[in-house]
Design a protein around this motif. Structure first.
Motif, short mmCIF file in Angstrom:
data_model
loop_
_atom_site.label_atom_id
_atom_site.label_comp_id
_atom_site.label_asym_id
_atom_site.label_seq_id
_atom_site.Cartn_x
_atom_site.Cartn_y
_atom_site.Cartn_z
N TYR A 127 0.83 -1.21 0.00
CA TYR A 127 0.00 0.00 0.00
C TYR A 127 0.86 1.26 0.00
O TYR A 127 0.63 2.18 -0.80
CB TYR A 127 -0.95 0.02 1.20
CG TYR A 127 -1.79 1.26 1.25
CD1 TYR A 127 -2.87 1.41 0.38
CD2 TYR A 127 -1.51 2.28 2.13
CE1 TYR A 127 -3.65 2.57 0.40
CE2 TYR A 127 -2.28 3.44 2.17
CZ TYR A 127 -3.34 3.57 1.30
OH TYR A 127 -4.11 4.72 1.32
N ASP A 177 -10.97 9.30 -4.22
CA ASP A 177 -12.08 9.41 -3.28
C ASP A 177 -11.66 10.39 -2.19
O ASP A 177 -10.64 11.06 -2.34
CB ASP A 177 -12.48 8.03 -2.72
CG ASP A 177 -11.38 7.35 -1.90
OD1 ASP A 177 -10.39 8.01 -1.55
OD2 ASP A 177 -11.53 6.16 -1.61
N CYS A 225 -7.69 6.04 -5.52
CA CYS A 225 -8.48 4.85 -5.22
C CYS A 225 -7.62 3.59 -5.28
O CYS A 225 -7.51 2.92 -6.31
CB CYS A 225 -9.65 4.74 -6.19
SG CYS A 225 -10.88 6.04 -5.95
N TYR A 263 -7.30 0.19 -2.95
CA TYR A 263 -8.03 -0.51 -1.90
C TYR A 263 -7.43 -1.88 -1.62
O TYR A 263 -6.95 -2.55 -2.52
CB TYR A 263 -9.50 -0.70 -2.29
CG TYR A 263 -10.21 0.57 -2.64
CD1 TYR A 263 -10.57 1.47 -1.65
CD2 TYR A 263 -10.51 0.86 -3.96
CE1 TYR A 263 -11.23 2.65 -1.98
CE2 TYR A 263 -11.17 2.03 -4.29
CZ TYR A 263 -11.53 2.92 -3.30
OH TYR A 263 -12.18 4.07 -3.63
N HIS A 264 -7.53 -2.30 -0.37
CA HIS A 264 -7.13 -3.66 0.00
C HIS A 264 -8.38 -4.55 0.03
O HIS A 264 -9.40 -4.17 0.58
CB HIS A 264 -6.47 -3.68 1.38
CG HIS A 264 -6.16 -5.06 1.83
ND1 HIS A 264 -6.91 -5.72 2.76
CD2 HIS A 264 -5.22 -5.94 1.42
CE1 HIS A 264 -6.43 -6.93 2.92
NE2 HIS A 264 -5.40 -7.09 2.12
N SER A 269 -12.99 -3.21 -3.58
CA SER A 269 -13.28 -1.78 -3.61
C SER A 269 -14.75 -1.58 -3.27
O SER A 269 -15.59 -2.42 -3.59
CB SER A 269 -12.98 -1.20 -4.99
OG SER A 269 -14.02 -1.44 -5.89
N ALA A 282 -17.19 2.04 -6.23
CA ALA A 282 -16.53 3.33 -6.42
C ALA A 282 -17.33 4.27 -7.32
O ALA A 282 -17.40 5.46 -7.08
CB ALA A 282 -15.13 3.12 -6.98
N VAL A 303 -7.12 -2.61 -6.73
CA VAL A 303 -7.46 -3.44 -5.58
C VAL A 303 -6.34 -4.47 -5.45
O VAL A 303 -6.00 -5.13 -6.43
CB VAL A 303 -8.82 -4.14 -5.78
CG1 VAL A 303 -9.13 -5.02 -4.58
CG2 VAL A 303 -9.93 -3.13 -6.01
#
Length: 123
Positions: free
Chosen positions: A8, A24, A29, A31-32, A35, A38, A45
């Motif tokens: 990350y 966002d 954007c 994400y782990h 998502s 969105a 992701v």
């Protein structure tokens, strides 16, 4: 810092990548796991999909192999510039690309890339 946090932080600090992704309220954007819906694309992701012993001695795990999968989700399939940034950042933190696949899902295009790293058990 664990593998997920390292991934990350590496992706998040890439300003070129941030400029290619939707944003966002928290920033680009990225994400782990999955998502949220969105509504805006492209997004990334990532998740750990495998964490297996790679080397053992005297009944103790000495090294493991971790696979992280990064999904690039786009509306138009244009993921090349995003992929280039992701590849560079993952290489910078010691990962190597293992495989990739492209597919369409509902109304979006997805490129999934697996990256692998060998790491000591304490990492």
């Amino acid at each position: 810092m664990n593998v997920q946090e390292r991934v990350y932080q590496a992706l998040r600090k890439d300003t070129a990548l941030a400029g290619l992704l939707a944003r966002d309220r928290r920033g680009p954007c990225i994400y782990h796991g999955r998502s949220p819906d969105a509504g805006s694309y492209p997004v990334l992701v990532y998740s750990v999909v495998s964490d297996v012993p790679a080397l053992s001695a005297d009944g103790e795990e000495i090294e493991r192999r971790v696979t992280v999968r990064v999904h690039i989700l786009t509306k138009d399939g244009a993921a090349d510039a995003i992929e280039d940034c992701v590849m560079k950042r993952m290489k910078d933190i010691g990962f190597r690309r293992a495989q990739s696949v492209e597919f369409a899902e509902k109304n979006m295009f997805v490129k999934a890339i697996d990256f692998r790293i060998g790491t000591g058990v304490e990492a």
